[in-house]
Design a protein around this motif. Structure first.
Motif, PDB file in Angstrom:
ATOM      1  N   HIS A 220       0.822  -1.222   0.000  1.00 29.95           N
ATOM      2  CA  HIS A 220       0.000   0.000   0.000  1.00 29.95           C
ATOM      3  C   HIS A 220       0.857   1.274   0.000  1.00 29.95           C
ATOM      4  O   HIS A 220       0.453   2.309   0.513  1.00 29.95           O
ATOM      5  N   ASN A 221       2.020   1.201  -0.587  1.00 26.25           N
ATOM      6  CA  ASN A 221       2.952   2.328  -0.554  1.00 26.25           C
ATOM      7  C   ASN A 221       3.938   2.188  -1.708  1.00 26.25           C
ATOM      8  O   ASN A 221       4.158   1.094  -2.215  1.00 26.25           O
ATOM      9  N   CYS A 224       7.222   8.113  -4.979  1.00 32.71           N
ATOM     10  CA  CYS A 224       6.588   9.084  -5.879  1.00 32.71           C
ATOM     11  C   CYS A 224       7.612   9.982  -6.559  1.00 32.71           C
ATOM     12  O   CYS A 224       7.251  10.876  -7.319  1.00 32.71           O
ATOM     13  N   GLY A 232       4.967   4.229  -7.656  1.00 33.83           N
ATOM     14  CA  GLY A 232       4.420   4.813  -6.433  1.00 33.83           C
ATOM     15  C   GLY A 232       3.188   5.656  -6.678  1.00 33.83           C
ATOM     16  O   GLY A 232       2.221   5.602  -5.895  1.00 33.83           O
ATOM     17  N   ARG A 233       3.180   6.421  -7.773  1.00 39.72           N
ATOM     18  CA  ARG A 233       2.033   7.285  -8.070  1.00 39.72           C
ATOM     19  C   ARG A 233       0.770   6.451  -8.293  1.00 39.72           C
ATOM     20  O   ARG A 233      -0.311   6.810  -7.829  1.00 39.72           O
ATOM     21  N   HIS A 236      -0.441   4.903  -4.888  1.00 36.96           N
ATOM     22  CA  HIS A 236      -1.050   5.921  -4.026  1.00 36.96           C
ATOM     23  C   HIS A 236      -2.417   6.345  -4.545  1.00 36.96           C
ATOM     24  O   HIS A 236      -3.341   6.578  -3.754  1.00 36.96           O
ATOM     25  N   GLU A 237      -2.569   6.441  -5.862  1.00 37.55           N
ATOM     26  CA  GLU A 237      -3.861   6.849  -6.409  1.00 37.55           C
ATOM     27  C   GLU A 237      -4.910   5.770  -6.183  1.00 37.55           C
ATOM     28  O   GLU A 237      -6.076   6.067  -5.869  1.00 37.55           O
ATOM     29  N   GLU A 239      -4.857   3.629  -3.728  1.00 36.41           N
ATOM     30  CA  GLU A 239      -5.128   3.633  -2.290  1.00 36.41           C
ATOM     31  C   GLU A 239      -6.067   4.779  -1.913  1.00 36.41           C
ATOM     32  O   GLU A 239      -6.915   4.636  -1.033  1.00 36.41           O
ATOM     33  N   ARG A 240      -5.916   5.897  -2.580  1.00 36.70           N
ATOM     34  CA  ARG A 240      -6.783   7.036  -2.301  1.00 36.70           C
ATOM     35  C   ARG A 240      -8.226   6.710  -2.652  1.00 36.70           C
ATOM     36  O   ARG A 240      -9.160   7.161  -1.981  1.00 36.70           O
ATOM     37  N   SER A 260       4.923  -3.144  -3.440  1.00 31.05           N
ATOM     38  CA  SER A 260       5.903  -2.342  -4.184  1.00 31.05           C
ATOM     39  C   SER A 260       7.230  -3.081  -4.223  1.00 31.05           C
ATOM     40  O   SER A 260       7.862  -3.292  -3.173  1.00 31.05           O
TER      41      SER A 260
END
Length: 533
Positions: A220-221, A224, A232-233, A236-237, A239-240, A260
């Motif tokens: 979950h990481n 970026c 990473g981007r 993160h998107e 996960e958001r 990751s």
């Protein structure tokens, strides 16, 4: 007037009649339980069933140039060692597996149930097979057939495939769909109308479930910044969860494994010890946990699951889970067909080096008339291709500027923007951030690689806005580029500016940008299979 009276039967006829009625009912009940399976977790009985996923041939080769009939299916073994070979581009992949244990239903309902929560269910019901709905008895009219959640999802996909095929029949270079933001058009697309229809279908129907197992920073990481920023981007998107993500796994079309590789290498790799086993075992253990806690991995043999990595080791680490390597959707920067990358099911991920975490100042450049350099490259001696390039061109031509280390008085970004063509040779691995850097700077990318599948090749026609040069032709770079007429160069420059939107990273994703194009590539792979129970 008719009236109902109690019918009197002799006792021996009454008992025989009861047996004649009861025995067939028992046999039918047993048969139904065997074929349909348990209806709830409380009545679950473990048994072996044949789960499989099938190709439906939504795209020929790996593009939207033409869409083949989804009834045309070719069967191949699920145990082949490499999922890619040159002859498989135009083959439809089918993977079968016998005796996969049926997983118990998840909390909240069984495998088959009536779902009244979704709008348009009646329309979907009409699209699902009508087999068994009519029995010649008027008493059955008005009774809704209960379809499984999986059948409903596959019906949605079937409607999308039909819409995309219909759009593909339009041979025009411009989409005929209304869109307030962007209308795909031009030879940069294999089929602009099919792409636009597919994109709209994705926005309407695509849902992704992100497994919650695992803890940061490994799960979950992701980074970026740096050369691994796209990994990473994207994590993160997702996960958001503002786009495409669903919290209900039963309504998802694909399932994301949010680990990751870059962070795994950072935390689990011991420098100086060339051993990936610790990382590989971590990936294998994670998939094992997922397959034991959820039914979805075993249901499709992983075909509707995807992972994403921009690290060079990403492809190799998936080999620790054969199904992940051979069956799942792998979204990889290192899209090397000689190492098992299969364009029919895998996705080529753009490699972007974000040094500051954003793209401010990177987008745009001077007009073609103000670009004084024919071709430019600056980079270290990473791999045989770059060694060959530097050996042939370093310091040998004032029009083809090649450096292993850029002089201090020169700016890398300025050199890109002052060049007509930007050389993008592979390094140790096939992917290079210079491809996207060139597109950002509105410089025509020159791809110099072996076995590399450029990003979004299922949609974008790279021949319309880039130049591909074989490694053996490196000595002829200047001759090849000089043979491109001014009018052709200007057309390519305009096309680079147009496709630029598909490679842009935005803080909050915008339609048709990099994030959406990655998701669309995954959507296409899901369209190309049908999960069956």
């Amino acid at each position: 007037m008719w009236s109902f009276k109690k019918l009197q039967l002799p006792s021996f006829l009454s008992s025989n009649l009861a047996l004649l009625v009861f025995i067939p009912l028992v046999l039918l009940s047993i048969t139904a339980c065997t074929l349909i399976g348990p209806q709830s977790s409380s009545s679950f009985v473990s048994f072996s069933s044949s789960w499989k996923w099938k190709s439906v041939g939504i795209f020929n080769s790996y593009s939207l140039r033409s869409l083949s009939s989804y009834e045309e299916q070719h069967e191949v073994s699920s145990s082949f060692t490499s999922p890619f070979n040159n002859n498989s581009f135009r083959e439809n992949l089918v993977v079968k597996e016998e005796s996969i244990p049926h997983q118990p239903p998840q909390e909240g309902g069984g495998d088959i149930e009536r779902d009244e929560s979704n709008e348009g269910d009646e329309e979907i019901d009409k699209d699902i097979s009508n087999e068994g709905e009519e029995h010649g008895n008027n008493a059955t009219k008005g009774v809704l057939k209960m379809y499984s959640k999986l059948e409903r999802l596959e019906a949605i996909l079937a409607k999308s495939r039909s819409s995309i095929r219909e759009a593909a029949r339009n041979g025009s270079m411009i989409s005929n769909h209304h869109d307030p933001d962007y209308i795909p058009q031009g030879p940069m697309y294999h089929n602009a109308n099919a792409f636009h229809r597919s994109y709209l279908e994705m926005e309407k129907n695509f849902k992704v479930y992100v497994y919650e197992e695992g803890e940061p920073p490994i799960f979950h990481n992701g980074p970026c910044r740096s050369i691994y920023s796209t990994e990473g981007r994207f994590i993160h998107e997702m996960e958001r969860g503002s786009l495409y993500r669903t919290k209900n796994p039963d309504e998802a079309l694909v399932y994301f494994l949010p680990f990751s590789v870059v962070v795994m290498v950072q935390y689990l790799f011991v420098p100086g010890v060339h051993d990936m086993h610790a990382i590989g075992r971590t990936v294998a253990d994670y998939v094992k946990v997922i397959s034991e806690r959820h039914s979805f991995w075993n249901r499709s043999l992983g075909a509707d699951h995807f992972m994403l990595s921009c690290h060079d080791w990403g492809p190799h680490l998936t080999s620790y889970v054969p199904r992940l390597f051979n069956t799942s959707i792998r979204v990889l920067c290192n899209a090397n067909t000689s190492e098992g990358f299969n364009p029919l099911k895998d996705v080529s991920l753009p490699e972007i080096n974000l040094k500051t975490g954003d793209i401010k100042g990177l987008i745009g450049g001077p007009s073609p008339s103000r670009r004084s350099t024919l071709a430019f490259f600056a980079g270290g001696l990473h791999g045989n291709i770059r060694h060959h390039l530097l050996e042939q061109w370093k310091g040998k031509d004032e029009d083809v500027l090649v450096y292993d280390k850029l002089p201090r008085d020169k700016s890398y970004e300025t050199m890109l923007k002052n060049s007509r063509f930007c050389l993008c040779p592979s390094g140790y691995e096939v992917a290079s951030p210079r491809v996207v850097e060139a597109i950002y700077a509105e410089c025509i990318p020159v791809l110099i690689s072996d076995s590399y599948v450029p990003p979004f090749s299922d949609v974008l026609n790279w021949n319309a806005f880039s130049v591909s040069i074989a490694v053996k032709d490196i000595p002829n770079i200047k001759k090849i580029l000089m043979s491109i007429s001014q009018s052709q160069y200007l057309r390519m420059h305009r096309r680079v500016k147009q496709v630029q939107r598909h490679f842009v990273i935005n803080g909050s994703p915008k339609r048709f940008d990099l994030f959406h194009m990655i998701v669309h590539s995954i959507w296409l792979r899901r369209l190309n299979i049908r999960v069956q129970e």
